[in-house]
Scaffold this motif. Structure first.
Motif, short mmCIF file in Angstrom:
data_model
loop_
_atom_site.label_atom_id
_atom_site.label_comp_id
_atom_site.label_asym_id
_atom_site.label_seq_id
_atom_site.Cartn_x
_atom_site.Cartn_y
_atom_site.Cartn_z
N THR A 1 -2.82 -56.54 119.51
CA THR A 1 -1.59 -57.80 119.68
C THR A 1 -2.65 -58.79 118.97
N LEU A 2 -1.62 -59.96 117.84
CA LEU A 2 -2.40 -61.14 118.13
C LEU A 2 -3.53 -61.55 117.98
N PRO A 3 -3.26 -61.70 119.83
CA PRO A 3 -4.62 -62.31 120.94
C PRO A 3 -5.30 -61.48 120.42
N GLU A 4 -5.48 -60.11 120.81
CA GLU A 4 -6.59 -59.40 120.41
C GLU A 4 -8.07 -59.62 119.35
N MET A 5 -6.55 -59.84 118.08
CA MET A 5 -7.62 -59.47 117.12
C MET A 5 -7.58 -61.12 116.35
N LEU A 6 -7.13 -62.12 117.07
CA LEU A 6 -7.52 -63.42 117.06
C LEU A 6 -8.75 -63.85 118.11
N SER A 7 -9.34 -63.05 118.69
CA SER A 7 -10.27 -63.30 119.33
C SER A 7 -11.46 -61.98 119.12
N ALA A 8 -11.32 -61.39 118.52
CA ALA A 8 -12.05 -60.59 118.28
C ALA A 8 -12.84 -60.76 117.08
N LEU A 9 -12.64 -61.78 116.29
CA LEU A 9 -12.57 -62.70 114.93
C LEU A 9 -13.66 -64.35 115.56
N SER A 10 -12.94 -63.94 116.17
CA SER A 10 -13.28 -65.79 116.24
C SER A 10 -12.42 -66.75 116.29
N LEU A 11 -11.11 -66.60 115.93
CA LEU A 11 -9.53 -67.25 115.70
C LEU A 11 -9.35 -68.19 116.48
N SER A 12 -8.18 -68.57 116.34
CA SER A 12 -7.49 -69.03 116.76
C SER A 12 -5.73 -69.54 116.39
N GLU A 13 -5.19 -69.46 117.04
CA GLU A 13 -3.28 -69.26 116.44
C GLU A 13 -3.67 -70.71 115.24
N SER A 14 -3.87 -71.07 115.65
CA SER A 14 -3.89 -72.51 114.44
C SER A 14 -4.26 -72.28 113.16
N ASN A 15 -5.08 -71.12 113.28
CA ASN A 15 -6.14 -71.16 111.69
C ASN A 15 -5.23 -70.01 111.09
N VAL A 16 -4.07 -69.49 111.42
CA VAL A 16 -3.26 -68.83 110.33
C VAL A 16 -2.12 -68.99 110.23
N ASP A 17 -1.33 -69.26 108.93
CA ASP A 17 0.07 -69.76 108.67
C ASP A 17 0.26 -68.20 107.91
N GLY A 18 1.73 -68.71 107.86
CA GLY A 18 2.10 -67.75 106.72
C GLY A 18 2.05 -66.60 106.03
N GLY A 19 1.80 -65.46 105.30
CA GLY A 19 1.02 -64.70 104.19
C GLY A 19 -0.78 -65.21 104.60
N ASP A 20 -1.08 -65.28 105.48
CA ASP A 20 -2.66 -64.82 105.72
C ASP A 20 -1.55 -63.39 105.75
N VAL A 21 -3.49 -62.43 106.07
CA VAL A 21 -3.16 -60.85 106.17
C VAL A 21 -4.54 -60.48 106.93
N PHE A 22 -3.91 -60.22 108.67
CA PHE A 22 -5.45 -59.14 109.07
C PHE A 22 -4.72 -57.66 108.19
N SER A 23 -6.69 -57.22 108.24
CA SER A 23 -6.53 -56.32 108.09
C SER A 23 -7.29 -55.01 109.12
N ILE A 24 -6.53 -53.45 109.49
CA ILE A 24 -7.14 -52.68 110.44
C ILE A 24 -7.26 -51.56 109.76
N ARG A 25 -8.98 -51.30 109.77
CA ARG A 25 -9.84 -49.98 109.20
C ARG A 25 -10.26 -48.86 110.20
N PHE A 26 -9.27 -47.88 110.08
CA PHE A 26 -10.06 -46.69 110.63
C PHE A 26 -11.51 -45.93 110.02
N ALA A 27 -11.29 -45.75 110.55
CA ALA A 27 -13.13 -44.55 110.58
C ALA A 27 -12.64 -43.62 111.59
N ALA A 28 -13.40 -42.29 110.73
CA ALA A 28 -12.74 -40.91 111.53
C ALA A 28 -14.18 -40.38 111.08
#
Length: 294
Positions: free
Chosen positions: A128-155
């Motif tokens: 979820t968005l709150p889970e990503m924000l928490s992991a990165l020590s960000l708040s919802e006020s720090n993001v705006d339309g056009g910003d991007v979260f990247s999710i990477r997998f390593a096998a």
């Protein structure tokens, strides 16, 4: 001339002798090559369920279904590590850049995989968005339309090797075996009505052989059209946005050689609203409605 002919004959005989000697040696060279060749893994994208994070909706999330394919039908995968990072694309002069470096947010054990329709292990991952924000020590006020979260997998494989997007090639990132290992989830604003009139899309291919299965999918109030270069290095198309249109959507459809592709979209008001590539991000909304420039 005679000297050249004799030299060619000698070279040919030497090659034949080498060929026979190679066979007599039991194909030692090729045996050694195959004996020292190892296979990796395809972490195939089965379905991207959600990759948009609407502003003001704290329950928004990213979700993807993955399939593990290797030389032992996926049995070589021991676990998947998951990482998240954030790119602040909306920094105005004097503002703070809230971009955040990658952090690990979890590990998925192979015991959590299920077997899919083709007999390979699968796993559906969501965050979820709150889970990503928490992991990165960000708040919802720090993001705006056009910003991007990247999710990477390593096998992680049972033999100790690890594969991720760093080992990818163009061949493994497109078509059926889409295996990017990394996905983008874009922060979005509600759609704004586009300017009516004639829009244009200019397309380029750096190799000059067309887009190899890729295209730009433009949807106007639910009616979708694909634009692409069939063959050659460049093409330009115009399309009409009727009066009263409520929503225009633009996505990139991945092909076999996305690293060769660039394109630009110009609105009827003259604004270049997209200028993307090489390797445009596929299967997400490319328009930033928050800019209100359509």
């Amino acid at each position: 001339m005679k000297f050249i002919n004799k030299s060619l004959l000698a070279a040919a005989l030497a090659l034949v002798g080498f060929t026979f000697n190679s066979c007599d040696d039991g194909d030692a060279v090729i045996d050694e090559v195959f004996a020292n060749t190892t296979s990796g893994i395809v972490l195939r994208t089965v379905n991207v369920e959600s990759d948009e994070l609407p502003i003001g909706q704290s329950d928004s999330y990213f979700a993807v279904e993955l399939e593990m394919q290797d030389e032992e039908d996926g049995a070589l995968v021991e676990s998947l590590d998951v990482y998240v990072s954030f790119k602040d694309n909306t920094i105005e002069e004097g503002e703070t850049d809230f971009s955040a470096a990658e952090v690990q947010v979890g590990t998925v054990s192979s015991s959590e995989f299920t077997i899919g329709e083709y007999g390979f292990p699968r796993y559906s991952y969501s965050i979820t968005l709150p889970e990503m924000l928490s992991a990165l020590s960000l708040s919802e006020s720090n993001v705006d339309g056009g910003d991007v979260f990247s999710i990477r997998f390593a096998a992680n494989l049972v033999d100790g090797r690890t594969f991720s997007n760093g080992q990818n090639t163009d061949t493994s990132t497109g078509s059926f075996f889409a295996s990017p290992f990394q996905y983008n989830a874009t922060v979005v604003c509600p759609p704004t009505p586009p300017t009516s009139g004639e829009w244009t899309i200019d397309m380029q291919d750096s190799y000059g052989d067309g887009w190899n299965g890729a295209s730009v999918l433009i949807t106007i109030d639910g009616e979708a059209t694909n634009y692409l270069i069939e063959d050659g290095a460049a093409a330009s198309e115009s399309f009409n946005v009727p009066d009263g249109t409520e929503v225009i959507s633009i996505e990139f459809v991945s092909g076999d050689w996305d690293s060769e592709i660039t394109f630009q979209v110009t609105s009827a008001n003259g604004n270049v609203i997209l200028d993307l590539g090489p390797s445009p991000t596929a299967e997400i909304e490319l328009l930033n409605y928050c800019l209100d420039n359509l």
